[in-house]
Scaffold this active site. Structure first.
Site, PDB file in Angstrom:
ATOM      1  N   HIS A  63       0.870  -1.181   0.000  1.00 13.84           N
ATOM      2  CA  HIS A  63       0.000   0.000   0.000  1.00 13.84           C
ATOM      3  C   HIS A  63       0.904   1.227   0.000  1.00 13.84           C
ATOM      4  O   HIS A  63       1.530   1.517   1.005  1.00 13.84           O
ATOM      5  CB  HIS A  63      -0.928  -0.009   1.218  1.00 13.84           C
ATOM      6  CG  HIS A  63      -1.877  -1.162   1.219  1.00 13.84           C
ATOM      7  ND1 HIS A  63      -3.072  -1.121   0.551  1.00 13.84           N
ATOM      8  CD2 HIS A  63      -1.796  -2.394   1.773  1.00 13.84           C
ATOM      9  CE1 HIS A  63      -3.712  -2.284   0.708  1.00 13.84           C
ATOM     10  NE2 HIS A  63      -2.946  -3.072   1.441  1.00 13.84           N
ATOM     11  N   LEU A  64       0.969   1.901  -1.133  1.00 18.35           N
ATOM     12  CA  LEU A  64       1.880   3.046  -1.242  1.00 18.35           C
ATOM     13  C   LEU A  64       1.168   4.374  -0.989  1.00 18.35           C
ATOM     14  O   LEU A  64       1.797   5.414  -0.917  1.00 18.35           O
ATOM     15  CB  LEU A  64       2.582   3.040  -2.603  1.00 18.35           C
ATOM     16  CG  LEU A  64       3.382   1.754  -2.898  1.00 18.35           C
ATOM     17  CD1 LEU A  64       4.106   1.873  -4.236  1.00 18.35           C
ATOM     18  CD2 LEU A  64       4.384   1.442  -1.783  1.00 18.35           C
ATOM     19  N   ARG A  65      -0.154   4.300  -0.823  1.00 12.45           N
ATOM     20  CA  ARG A  65      -0.973   5.422  -0.317  1.00 12.45           C
ATOM     21  C   ARG A  65      -1.068   6.649  -1.214  1.00 12.45           C
ATOM     22  O   ARG A  65      -1.742   7.614  -0.856  1.00 12.45           O
ATOM     23  CB  ARG A  65      -0.477   5.878   1.071  1.00 12.45           C
ATOM     24  CG  ARG A  65      -0.492   4.799   2.124  1.00 12.45           C
ATOM     25  CD  ARG A  65      -1.908   4.382   2.479  1.00 12.45           C
ATOM     26  NE  ARG A  65      -1.911   3.408   3.572  1.00 12.45           N
ATOM     27  CZ  ARG A  65      -2.665   2.318   3.581  1.00 12.45           C
ATOM     28  NH1 ARG A  65      -3.497   2.071   2.581  1.00 12.45           N
ATOM     29  NH2 ARG A  65      -2.624   1.485   4.591  1.00 12.45           N
ATOM     30  N   ASP A 152      -8.660  -4.989  -2.769  1.00 15.08           N
ATOM     31  CA  ASP A 152      -8.042  -5.235  -1.461  1.00 15.08           C
ATOM     32  C   ASP A 152      -8.315  -4.143  -0.430  1.00 15.08           C
ATOM     33  O   ASP A 152      -8.346  -2.962  -0.736  1.00 15.08           O
ATOM     34  CB  ASP A 152      -6.531  -5.405  -1.604  1.00 15.08           C
ATOM     35  CG  ASP A 152      -5.873  -5.652  -0.266  1.00 15.08           C
ATOM     36  OD1 ASP A 152      -6.228  -6.632   0.393  1.00 15.08           O
ATOM     37  OD2 ASP A 152      -5.031  -4.830   0.155  1.00 15.08           O
ATOM     38  N   HIS A 179      -9.167 -10.203  -1.440  1.00 16.47           N
ATOM     39  CA  HIS A 179      -9.044 -10.059   0.025  1.00 16.47           C
ATOM     40  C   HIS A 179     -10.201 -10.865   0.601  1.00 16.47           C
ATOM     41  O   HIS A 179     -11.355 -10.436   0.531  1.00 16.47           O
ATOM     42  CB  HIS A 179      -9.166  -8.578   0.403  1.00 16.47           C
ATOM     43  CG  HIS A 179      -9.198  -8.306   1.879  1.00 16.47           C
ATOM     44  ND1 HIS A 179      -8.460  -7.303   2.464  1.00 16.47           N
ATOM     45  CD2 HIS A 179      -9.873  -8.905   2.905  1.00 16.47           C
ATOM     46  CE1 HIS A 179      -8.686  -7.298   3.778  1.00 16.47           C
ATOM     47  NE2 HIS A 179      -9.558  -8.254   4.069  1.00 16.47           N
ATOM     48  N   HIS A 232      -3.024 -12.466   1.354  1.00 18.29           N
ATOM     49  CA  HIS A 232      -2.808 -12.602   2.805  1.00 18.29           C
ATOM     50  C   HIS A 232      -3.679 -13.644   3.523  1.00 18.29           C
ATOM     51  O   HIS A 232      -4.460 -13.311   4.403  1.00 18.29           O
ATOM     52  CB  HIS A 232      -2.913 -11.258   3.522  1.00 18.29           C
ATOM     53  CG  HIS A 232      -4.088 -10.389   3.169  1.00 18.29           C
ATOM     54  ND1 HIS A 232      -5.355 -10.870   2.997  1.00 18.29           N
ATOM     55  CD2 HIS A 232      -4.160  -9.050   2.966  1.00 18.29           C
ATOM     56  CE1 HIS A 232      -6.159  -9.861   2.707  1.00 18.29           C
ATOM     57  NE2 HIS A 232      -5.453  -8.754   2.675  1.00 18.29           N
ATOM     58  N   ASP A 305       1.808  -6.944   2.518  1.00 15.45           N
ATOM     59  CA  ASP A 305       0.644  -6.140   2.950  1.00 15.45           C
ATOM     60  C   ASP A 305       1.127  -4.911   3.729  1.00 15.45           C
ATOM     61  O   ASP A 305       0.524  -4.507   4.731  1.00 15.45           O
ATOM     62  CB  ASP A 305      -0.343  -6.971   3.789  1.00 15.45           C
ATOM     63  CG  ASP A 305      -1.678  -6.252   3.958  1.00 15.45           C
ATOM     64  OD1 ASP A 305      -1.895  -5.212   3.305  1.00 15.45           O
ATOM     65  OD2 ASP A 305      -2.514  -6.740   4.750  1.00 15.45           O
ATOM     66  N   HIS A 309       0.426   3.875   8.041  1.00 17.75           N
ATOM     67  CA  HIS A 309      -0.636   4.729   8.573  1.00 17.75           C
ATOM     68  C   HIS A 309      -0.027   5.878   9.355  1.00 17.75           C
ATOM     69  O   HIS A 309       0.944   5.690  10.087  1.00 17.75           O
ATOM     70  CB  HIS A 309      -1.568   3.942   9.504  1.00 17.75           C
ATOM     71  CG  HIS A 309      -2.464   2.996   8.760  1.00 17.75           C
ATOM     72  ND1 HIS A 309      -3.434   3.424   7.886  1.00 17.75           N
ATOM     73  CD2 HIS A 309      -2.519   1.651   8.748  1.00 17.75           C
ATOM     74  CE1 HIS A 309      -4.062   2.377   7.371  1.00 17.75           C
ATOM     75  NE2 HIS A 309      -3.514   1.280   7.873  1.00 17.75           N
ATOM     76  N   GLY A 324      -3.746  -2.417   9.773  1.00 16.47           N
ATOM     77  CA  GLY A 324      -2.594  -2.550   8.886  1.00 16.47           C
ATOM     78  C   GLY A 324      -1.291  -2.222   9.560  1.00 16.47           C
ATOM     79  O   GLY A 324      -1.260  -1.467  10.539  1.00 16.47           O
TER      80      GLY A 324
END
Lengths: 440, 329
Positions: A63-65, A152, A179, A232, A305, A309, A324
């Site tokens: 997750h590169l946001r 996901d 997911h 996952h 994964d 955050h 996460g």
């Protein structure tokens, strides 16, 4: 950027086994492989003694946001974290804001990836806004080179929607990644459903929420003939079902995340949201089964994964905190440990962290890579793209949340001693990590 | 965990105390009962101490009870009403706690809708004691202590003995039946743990959707024949049935819940005359209990409310004492 690099004195990990050889990298490819090669004039010499040399790691689940969550991570910072973790390619999850469900957003992420330290290929969303209703334009996204689609963060809840997505994806030779958590069973929960969640008064996300969707999607994959990847997986029962499905010839692959094979639900005892993740940390028997599944080649890939955050979304009551945890910078050592530490088979390790995920993400030399990225996860051979990592399997280090390349700090391993250090990372023939330090 | 004394400690869960620790709270509370009967209802035990009362969830009786307890001990009370606070403006719990603590406080009494919030706050504060006044669906330890105290007094009266200094002996072996929504009830969790620690036999009964998967971890057993259990019980503990649980997700309707598990006159007649009935309040007449049963002489709900103050005085007094100081002086 034409760089001349020599990787000297290491144990090269080929598909077939290991050999003590040197490698010379020139013009982005492996130019020579051989014993005691002489150092070419002007070459940057990388020390690989006591280390393994193999294909750069490929993460199917980062997750590169960006766009939308830049306070937690950007493509650039996530890529840096990847390089520090030995990765040469990352699959960027589409649960950004907006989601990667359209050509402009996908093109933007590809562009950000090109300017980062490694190769980034976005996964596309299966449905618009990942809402589980209308189909995203998978064909248009495929034209940009996307091959891996997922909602996901949320599974596709309705079987009918998933079935149609599979039929559509099959025609385009795309892979759908699920997911697996049925929200009607998991909804509102924030940790594994167990005696411990009862005692803590936290609503549970039961194993059956995952397993019911695994079972459903395996049946749908068999029924449609589509290619399915399960993200996952966290329970022994899920693995059993995958094993049985593979035996039936169903086109399924599966990944597990390091936190699911290293941490148990007991971590939630102190209500620290660092340990909140979906699917949740499970009991010890599931954790052991996953580690065993890795050793038995029942699982195709280790995927992080990696879920950065911002602190304000974690410094909250457990039920309100975002799920996460970080993973890119700690995955190698944790995988090594699960494979037996000293006894770990390096060939298997590179299968799990590089070869299989590269194959699943269609990033190998044999794949038609329309996004123009280099090939990953191939056997070490002269002429192949130089995406390489040099890892030292015996040196230990202590995780310090303040020393991470990731912008976020939500690692569950802060203070933990991890054996196995990333020494050098080479991406497309360029040295990006030299003895643990970024080159630029 | 399982400390023999609450002196100088947090009270986050009944599991923080051993049976000895529970008995200590009851004995100290006995000595505070008398204060409530005085014309000047105040002793200087916590003079100069500051107790912050932070209720992030609607509550009248628990908040009033804690604040009254703190005032009777001469503590200063700093009361945060959530509706008018910075929390409404988006301030995080952590920042609120830091702000309150910078005002100089000795204890935080915390009610929060999230399970575990008091545990987290206990990790954030620098010196203050943290008292859990009910967190999510986790625990409500002061309520369980009130129930133990009230039941101990009632059983002592029935047996014509002194409750003071009786420790947990009157509760030992008592058959306790807890009825209703166990799974979402913080009172039920704390009660099961507390009664089990006191040596009682704890059984729970309710719809399968409202029972935890394993009540054994609380020292309780699951029962399924309500009428048989009612006839056997020494203590019948009723729980408030929240209206939203009867919306069809967990039980088809409150009406059906009432028909299957509510205590009406007919079922109340099965309960032994010398048994007691408790309810943490507020009662929902016509759901878990019929109106006539709510006014049954075996029903201790009013005593429970009255005993709230001495129990919470005992909790605050002990938690804010320093080890080595005389407790009863």
């Amino acid at each position: 950027m034409a760089e001349l690099i020599m990787i000297q004195g290491g144990t090269a990990v080929f598909d077939s086994g290991t050999r003590q050889v040197d490698l010379i990298i020139r013009d982005g490819v492996i130019a020579e492989i051989g014993e005691r090669l002489s150092v070419p004039a002007g070459a940057e010499v990388l020390n690989a003694e006591q280390a393994w040399v193999g294909p750069g790691f490929v993460d199917l689940h980062a997750h590169l946001r960006e766009p939308g969550g830049e306070a937690a991570e950007t493509v650039a910072s996530g890529a840096a974290a990847g390089v520090k973790g030995g990765y040469s390619a990352l699959v960027a999850m589409p649960n950004t804001v907006p989601a990667i469900d359209s050509v402009p957003v996908a093109a933007h992420v590809l562009d950000l990836g090109r300017r980062s330290m490694l190769d980034v290929v976005p996964a596309g969303a299966i449905t618009i806004d990942r809402a589980g209703e209308r189909s995203a334009p998978m064909g248009e996204l495929a034209a940009l080179g996307l091959t891996f689609f997922t909602d996901d963060g949320m599974g596709v809840q309705r079987a009918g929607v998933m079935r149609r997505a599979m039929l559509y994806a099959k025609g385009l030779r795309l892979t759908l990644a699920q997911h697996c958590e049925d929200e009607s069973l998991a909804g509102g929960g924030c940790m594994n459903a167990s005696a411990l969640s009862s005692r803590l008064g936290l609503a549970g996300r039961p194993a059956i929420a995952e397993e019911a969707m695994v079972a459903r999607d395996l049946l749908l994959a068999e029924h449609t003939g589509a290619s399915l990847h399960l993200l996952h997986l966290s329970t022994a029962r899920s693995l059993e079902m995958v094993k049985a499905a593979k035996a039936r010839g169903i086109a399924v692959t599966a990944e597990v995340a390091p936190h699911h094979f290293t941490l148990t639900e007991a971590c939630c005892e102190g209500y620290d949201p660092l340990f909140k993740v979906h699917p949740p940390l499970r009991g010890a028997s599931d954790v052991q089964a996953l580690a065993q599944g890795l050793r038995m080649r029942e699982i195709d890939a280790v995927a992080t994964d990696h879920a950065p955050h911002a602190p304000e979304t974690k410094d909250r009551p457990f039920d309100e905190a975002t799920p996460g945890m970080l993973g890119l910078e700690t995955a190698f050592g944790l995988t090594l440990e699960a494979l037996g530490g000293d006894d770990a088979d390096p060939v298997l390790l590179f299968e799990l962290l590089s070869r299989n995920p590269a194959r699943i993400a269609k990033l190998t030399a044999g794949d038609e890579r329309r996004h123009g990225l280099s090939a990953h996860g191939g056997d070490l051979s002269v002429g192949s793209d130089a995406n390489l990592v040099v890892v030292d399997p015996s040196t230990s280090w202590v995780v310090d949340r303040n020393q991470l390349a990731s912008l976020a700090r939500n690692t569950p391993y802060d203070g933990r001693t991890i054996r196995g250090r990333i020494r050098h990372t080479v991406v497309a023939g360029s040295l990006v990590l030299n003895d643990g330090e970024f080159t630029r | 965990m399982n400390a023999d004394s609450l002196v100088g400690r947090n009270l986050l869960s009944i599991n923080d105390l051993s049976a000895t620790g529970l008995a200590e709270v009851l004995e100290v509370a006995e000595s505070f009962v008398e204060v409530s009967g005085r014309s000047v209802k105040k002793i200087p035990a916590l003079k100069g101490k500051v107790v912050a009362s932070l209720f992030f969830e609607e509550s009248t009786r628990t908040r009033l009870s804690f604040e009254t307890a703190a005032k009777r001990l001469s503590a200063d009370v700093l009361s945060l009403a959530v509706a008018s606070s910075s929390v409404k403006k988006g301030e995080s719990l952590k920042d609120t706690i830091e702000t309150i603590e910078s005002l100089g406080i000795d204890a935080v009494v915390l009610r929060h809708r999230s399970s575990g919030a008091p545990h987290q706050v206990a990790g954030w504060v620098k010196g203050a004691r943290v008292i859990n006044a009910g967190d999510g669906t986790h625990e409500h330890p002061s309520q369980a202590l009130i129930d133990l105290f009230t039941v101990r007094r009632a059983l002592a009266e029935r047996q014509g003995v002194e409750s003071r200094d009786s420790g947990l002996s009157l509760l030992k072996g008592a058959k306790v039946l807890i009825i209703g929504d166990i799974n979402h009830s913080r009172v039920a969790r704390s009660e099961m743990l507390a009664y089990a620690k006191a040596g009682a036999q704890v059984r729970v009964i309710g719809p399968g959707t409202l029972l935890p998967s394993d009540v054994g971890i609380f020292g309780a057993q699951r029962a399924d024949d309500l009428e048989k259990e009612l006839a056997n019980a020494d203590v019948v503990s009723l729980l408030r049935m929240q209206e939203e649980r009867g919306s069809g997700d967990f039980v088809p309707s409150l009406h059906e819940f009432s028909a299957l598990y509510g205590i009406d006159e007919r079922r109340a007649a099965l309960i032994r005359p010398d048994a007691v009935i408790t309810h943490p309040g507020p009662m929902v007449r016509g759901v878990e209990v019929s109106s006539a049963v709510a006014d049954d002489p075996r029903m201790l709900v009013r005593q429970q409310v009255a005993n709230g103050v001495p129990i919470r005085m005992a909790i605050l007094f002990l938690a804010l004492s320093t080890p080595g100081e005389s407790l009863h002086g």
